[in-house]
Every structure is written in C-alpha cells, then in structure tokens.
Design a protein around this motif. Structure first.
Motif, PDB file in Angstrom:
ATOM      1  N   GLY A 161       0.802  -1.217   0.000  1.00  0.00           N
ATOM      2  CA  GLY A 161       0.000   0.000   0.000  1.00  0.00           C
ATOM      3  C   GLY A 161       0.832   1.263   0.000  1.00  0.00           C
ATOM      4  O   GLY A 161       0.477   2.254   0.644  1.00  0.00           O
ATOM      5  N   MET A 162       1.947   1.239  -0.737  1.00  0.00           N
ATOM      6  CA  MET A 162       2.815   2.415  -0.711  1.00  0.00           C
ATOM      7  C   MET A 162       3.613   2.541  -1.998  1.00  0.00           C
ATOM      8  O   MET A 162       3.875   1.564  -2.703  1.00  0.00           O
ATOM      9  CB  MET A 162       3.775   2.350   0.482  1.00  0.00           C
ATOM     10  CG  MET A 162       4.853   1.291   0.378  1.00  0.00           C
ATOM     11  SD  MET A 162       5.914   1.267   1.852  1.00  0.00           S
ATOM     12  CE  MET A 162       7.319   0.303   1.249  1.00  0.00           C
ATOM     13  N   LEU A 163       4.006   3.775  -2.279  1.00  0.00           N
ATOM     14  CA  LEU A 163       4.934   4.105  -3.351  1.00  0.00           C
ATOM     15  C   LEU A 163       6.332   4.084  -2.755  1.00  0.00           C
ATOM     16  O   LEU A 163       6.557   4.626  -1.665  1.00  0.00           O
ATOM     17  CB  LEU A 163       4.602   5.496  -3.899  1.00  0.00           C
ATOM     18  CG  LEU A 163       5.376   5.975  -5.127  1.00  0.00           C
ATOM     19  CD1 LEU A 163       4.999   5.158  -6.351  1.00  0.00           C
ATOM     20  CD2 LEU A 163       5.081   7.458  -5.376  1.00  0.00           C
ATOM     21  N   TYR A 164       7.283   3.473  -3.455  1.00  0.00           N
ATOM     22  CA  TYR A 164       8.634   3.363  -2.915  1.00  0.00           C
ATOM     23  C   TYR A 164       9.657   3.504  -4.034  1.00  0.00           C
ATOM     24  O   TYR A 164       9.346   3.325  -5.214  1.00  0.00           O
ATOM     25  CB  TYR A 164       8.823   2.018  -2.200  1.00  0.00           C
ATOM     26  CG  TYR A 164       8.715   0.823  -3.127  1.00  0.00           C
ATOM     27  CD1 TYR A 164       9.857   0.275  -3.727  1.00  0.00           C
ATOM     28  CD2 TYR A 164       7.487   0.246  -3.437  1.00  0.00           C
ATOM     29  CE1 TYR A 164       9.769  -0.808  -4.591  1.00  0.00           C
ATOM     30  CE2 TYR A 164       7.391  -0.839  -4.300  1.00  0.00           C
ATOM     31  CZ  TYR A 164       8.529  -1.358  -4.874  1.00  0.00           C
ATOM     32  OH  TYR A 164       8.441  -2.421  -5.735  1.00  0.00           O
ATOM     33  N   VAL A 165      10.888   3.825  -3.652  1.00  0.00           N
ATOM     34  CA  VAL A 165      11.977   3.915  -4.621  1.00  0.00           C
ATOM     35  C   VAL A 165      12.386   2.505  -5.007  1.00  0.00           C
ATOM     36  O   VAL A 165      12.701   1.666  -4.151  1.00  0.00           O
ATOM     37  CB  VAL A 165      13.180   4.677  -4.036  1.00  0.00           C
ATOM     38  CG1 VAL A 165      14.365   4.627  -4.995  1.00  0.00           C
ATOM     39  CG2 VAL A 165      12.799   6.125  -3.746  1.00  0.00           C
ATOM     40  N   SER A 166      12.364   2.246  -6.320  1.00  0.00           N
ATOM     41  CA  SER A 166      12.671   0.908  -6.826  1.00  0.00           C
ATOM     42  C   SER A 166      14.099   0.838  -7.335  1.00  0.00           C
ATOM     43  O   SER A 166      14.481   1.567  -8.254  1.00  0.00           O
ATOM     44  CB  SER A 166      11.693   0.545  -7.956  1.00  0.00           C
ATOM     45  OG  SER A 166      12.058  -0.679  -8.569  1.00  0.00           O
ATOM     46  N   ASN A 167      14.877  -0.025  -6.732  1.00  0.00           N
ATOM     47  CA  ASN A 167      16.223  -0.336  -7.215  1.00  0.00           C
ATOM     48  C   ASN A 167      16.514  -1.794  -6.865  1.00  0.00           C
ATOM     49  O   ASN A 167      15.671  -2.478  -6.261  1.00  0.00           O
ATOM     50  CB  ASN A 167      17.273   0.619  -6.620  1.00  0.00           C
ATOM     51  CG  ASN A 167      17.178   0.712  -5.102  1.00  0.00           C
ATOM     52  OD1 ASN A 167      17.029  -0.317  -4.438  1.00  0.00           O
ATOM     53  ND2 ASN A 167      17.260   1.917  -4.555  1.00  0.00           N
ATOM     54  N   ASP A 168      17.669  -2.281  -7.231  1.00  0.00           N
ATOM     55  CA  ASP A 168      17.978  -3.693  -6.988  1.00  0.00           C
ATOM     56  C   ASP A 168      17.884  -4.045  -5.507  1.00  0.00           C
ATOM     57  O   ASP A 168      17.362  -5.116  -5.132  1.00  0.00           O
ATOM     58  CB  ASP A 168      19.377  -4.028  -7.510  1.00  0.00           C
ATOM     59  CG  ASP A 168      19.444  -4.014  -9.032  1.00  0.00           C
ATOM     60  OD1 ASP A 168      18.373  -4.070  -9.671  1.00  0.00           O
ATOM     61  OD2 ASP A 168      20.570  -3.943  -9.572  1.00  0.00           O
ATOM     62  N   ALA A 169      18.392  -3.142  -4.658  1.00  0.00           N
ATOM     63  CA  ALA A 169      18.397  -3.420  -3.220  1.00  0.00           C
ATOM     64  C   ALA A 169      16.980  -3.478  -2.649  1.00  0.00           C
ATOM     65  O   ALA A 169      16.622  -4.421  -1.936  1.00  0.00           O
ATOM     66  CB  ALA A 169      19.223  -2.361  -2.489  1.00  0.00           C
ATOM     67  N   SER A 170      16.164  -2.463  -2.961  1.00  0.00           N
ATOM     68  CA  SER A 170      14.806  -2.426  -2.394  1.00  0.00           C
ATOM     69  C   SER A 170      13.951  -3.565  -2.928  1.00  0.00           C
ATOM     70  O   SER A 170      13.182  -4.184  -2.179  1.00  0.00           O
ATOM     71  CB  SER A 170      14.143  -1.076  -2.683  1.00  0.00           C
ATOM     72  OG  SER A 170      13.959  -0.872  -4.074  1.00  0.00           O
ATOM     73  N   GLU A 171      14.095  -3.884  -4.213  1.00  0.00           N
ATOM     74  CA  GLU A 171      13.303  -4.980  -4.778  1.00  0.00           C
ATOM     75  C   GLU A 171      13.695  -6.315  -4.144  1.00  0.00           C
ATOM     76  O   GLU A 171      12.833  -7.165  -3.886  1.00  0.00           O
ATOM     77  CB  GLU A 171      13.478  -5.037  -6.296  1.00  0.00           C
ATOM     78  CG  GLU A 171      12.932  -3.843  -7.048  1.00  0.00           C
ATOM     79  CD  GLU A 171      11.425  -3.693  -6.935  1.00  0.00           C
ATOM     80  OE1 GLU A 171      10.751  -4.659  -6.517  1.00  0.00           O
ATOM     81  OE2 GLU A 171      10.920  -2.606  -7.267  1.00  0.00           O
ATOM     82  N   GLY A 172      14.983  -6.498  -3.868  1.00  0.00           N
ATOM     83  CA  GLY A 172      15.427  -7.721  -3.214  1.00  0.00           C
ATOM     84  C   GLY A 172      14.866  -7.843  -1.809  1.00  0.00           C
ATOM     85  O   GLY A 172      14.424  -8.928  -1.398  1.00  0.00           O
ATOM     86  N   LEU A 173      14.866  -6.744  -1.070  1.00  0.00           N
ATOM     87  CA  LEU A 173      14.333  -6.750   0.292  1.00  0.00           C
ATOM     88  C   LEU A 173      12.827  -7.003   0.300  1.00  0.00           C
ATOM     89  O   LEU A 173      12.303  -7.700   1.180  1.00  0.00           O
ATOM     90  CB  LEU A 173      14.657  -5.427   0.983  1.00  0.00           C
ATOM     91  CG  LEU A 173      16.135  -5.204   1.322  1.00  0.00           C
ATOM     92  CD1 LEU A 173      16.365  -3.763   1.775  1.00  0.00           C
ATOM     93  CD2 LEU A 173      16.585  -6.178   2.407  1.00  0.00           C
ATOM     94  N   ILE A 174      12.127  -6.441  -0.668  1.00  0.00           N
ATOM     95  CA  ILE A 174      10.681  -6.661  -0.752  1.00  0.00           C
ATOM     96  C   ILE A 174      10.370  -8.117  -1.080  1.00  0.00           C
ATOM     97  O   ILE A 174       9.443  -8.711  -0.519  1.00  0.00           O
ATOM     98  CB  ILE A 174      10.053  -5.707  -1.783  1.00  0.00           C
ATOM     99  CG1 ILE A 174      10.086  -4.277  -1.248  1.00  0.00           C
ATOM    100  CG2 ILE A 174       8.611  -6.107  -2.105  1.00  0.00           C
ATOM    101  CD1 ILE A 174       9.646  -3.222  -2.236  1.00  0.00           C
ATOM    102  N   ARG A 175      11.151  -8.701  -1.983  1.00  0.00           N
ATOM    103  CA  ARG A 175      10.958 -10.129  -2.284  1.00  0.00           C
ATOM    104  C   ARG A 175      11.168 -10.984  -1.038  1.00  0.00           C
ATOM    105  O   ARG A 175      10.420 -11.935  -0.785  1.00  0.00           O
ATOM    106  CB  ARG A 175      11.914 -10.562  -3.403  1.00  0.00           C
ATOM    107  CG  ARG A 175      11.490 -10.103  -4.795  1.00  0.00           C
ATOM    108  CD  ARG A 175      12.277 -10.842  -5.871  1.00  0.00           C
ATOM    109  NE  ARG A 175      13.704 -10.570  -5.802  1.00  0.00           N
ATOM    110  CZ  ARG A 175      14.295  -9.563  -6.432  1.00  0.00           C
ATOM    111  NH1 ARG A 175      13.599  -8.725  -7.172  1.00  0.00           N
ATOM    112  NH2 ARG A 175      15.613  -9.385  -6.328  1.00  0.00           N
TER     113      ARG A 175
END
Length: 249
Positions: free
Chosen positions: A22-36
């Motif tokens: 439920g949020m907008l976030y900065v997408s990069n390799d690090a953040s996408e990995g943490l979200i996964r």
C-alpha cells in the motif's frame, strides 16, 4: 569559433507502487530484493490477498515494519510534470499495461510506474486528464484499510493525491462517465443469459470495461502532452527566427 557544451545528464529514479504494501517506494535492486524477501516470509497466499493495513500484526503491517527497519519506506515524488503514458510490459508471461508518469527537477528525473489495473493508478489517470504538463506537481499513491459501518470486514482502499502548484487536481468523476458503461456491460451479460451468481465472469467484465475506460482517458492525456511539446517547439522556432532577423538587419 564553435562552442560545444556537454549535456548535463540527470540521474534517474524509478518509483513503483505495491498493492500489498500500500505504498509508493523507490525501486532499485536493493529495495526490490528486500521486498521479495519480506513477501517470502509472509507467504504468497497472504500477499495475494492485498493490503491489510499498516498497523498491528497483519501481513502487510509485518512486512512494512520489516522493510522500514532496513530503510525501505513509503514516499511521494515532486517535480515538473514531463510525461504520462501507458507502457505494455510482459508480467508472468502476460501483457500488462502500466501507467508511467515522468517528472523532473534540477536534481534528476523521476518515473512512477504502476499496474494500470490498480485503483490507485486509475485514480491518477482521472487526475492526469485535468493536469497540466510542465507544471510543478506532487504525486503520492497510498492505501488505507477501513471498515465501513454495517460491513462484516474491512477493505483496502487504494488512492492517489495529485497536486499541482499546491492544489489538488480535480479528478474526472467516474460516476458520470465510467459507471454507466459498467452497468451497461453487466446488463448485456445478464441479457445474454449469464447468471448474476457467476461473480467471476461479472468481475472480469467490470475490470475489462474499467481498464478500457482508463486507457481511453490516457489517449486524451497523450494528446495533451503532444500539444504541449508541439507548442513549445513552435515557440522555440519563432524565437530563433526573430533572432536571425535581428542579426541580418
């Protein structure tokens, strides 16, 4: 003597919207990995249920807290509105339309990307229809989790705030343009003998009509941006012609 200037290439920041978080976030390799990783801990079946609030012990709240501890947080984006378009991507082997909004300031370029089938993206489209290209804008996509009076359970509501020069942009009212189209499409199903108890078929038709409506709105938005840049090009050419005339006098 000719002077050649090196173009100033601004850094690009990509932002995405997560329906589960439920949020907008900065997408990069690090953040996408943490979200996964956070989603894997929660489990796919829970993630597919969508947003369940950002407080307490709900799946979304647990993931949000874990991500916040690692520096992944919600955000909004500001800048001069430079573009808005629909980009077709392949997701899980299926073509999926994404809304992409571009902004720019002195520090960089920013691109917001969100699945066009998401209610937050569709609200953004309805506001883009009345937004002005080139104006300073602030965009935030977010979700709330509330229980209406008389309802048996709470529901997620995905929304978008879209401000230009400090004021919220007026949205196209879906009750005026979209609702009649949806009702007509569902009535056609019933007339064709499809039982209203077939909720899956009715839901798919509603979603299809809604998506088509917002794609059509984006055609209007695209034309608005084309007119904006064409006008700027004409103005630039006129200024150049005036300068040439001045130097030949």
């Amino acid at each position: 003597m000719a002077i050649q200037q090196t173009k100033n290439i601004l850094p690009v920041t990509n932002l995405r919207y997560s329906a589960f978080l439920g949020m907008l976030y900065v997408s990069n390799d690090a953040s996408e990995g943490l979200i996964r990783e956070a989603k894997a801990v929660i489990g796919e079946s829970e993630v597919k249920k969508g947003f369940t609030g950002n407080v307490g012990e709900t799946p979304s709240a647990k993931a949000i807290a874990a991500l916040r501890a690692k520096g992944v947080t919600s955000c909004n984006v500001t800048g001069y509105l430079t573009s808005a378009r629909v980009v077709d991507k392949v997701v899980d082997g299926r073509p999926t339309p994404y809304l992409q909004i571009g902004l720019r300031d002195d520090s960089g370029r920013y691109y917001v990307s969100v699945d066009l089938s998401q209610p937050a993206a569709q609200m953004a489209v309805r506001k883009l229809a009345n937004a002005e290209p080139g104006q300073f804008s602030q965009i935030e996509l977010f979700a709330t989790y509330t229980q209406k009076e008389g309802a048996s359970r709470a529901f997620a509501n995905h929304s978008c705030t879209f401000k230009q020069n400090g004021s919220e942009v007026l949205s196209v009212n879906p009750k005026d343009a979209l609702v009649p189209r949806v009702e007509s499409a569902l009535q056609a199903l019933e007339s064709a003998g499809v039982s209203p108890d077939d909720r899956e078929t009715y839901a798919k038709r509603r979603a299809k009509v809604t998506l088509d409506f917002h794609r059509e709105l984006m055609d209007v938005v695209n034309q608005k941006f084309n007119d904006f840049y064409e006008k700027r090009e004409i103005s630039s050419e006129s200024e150049e012609s005036s300068l040439k005339a001045a130097y030949t006098m």
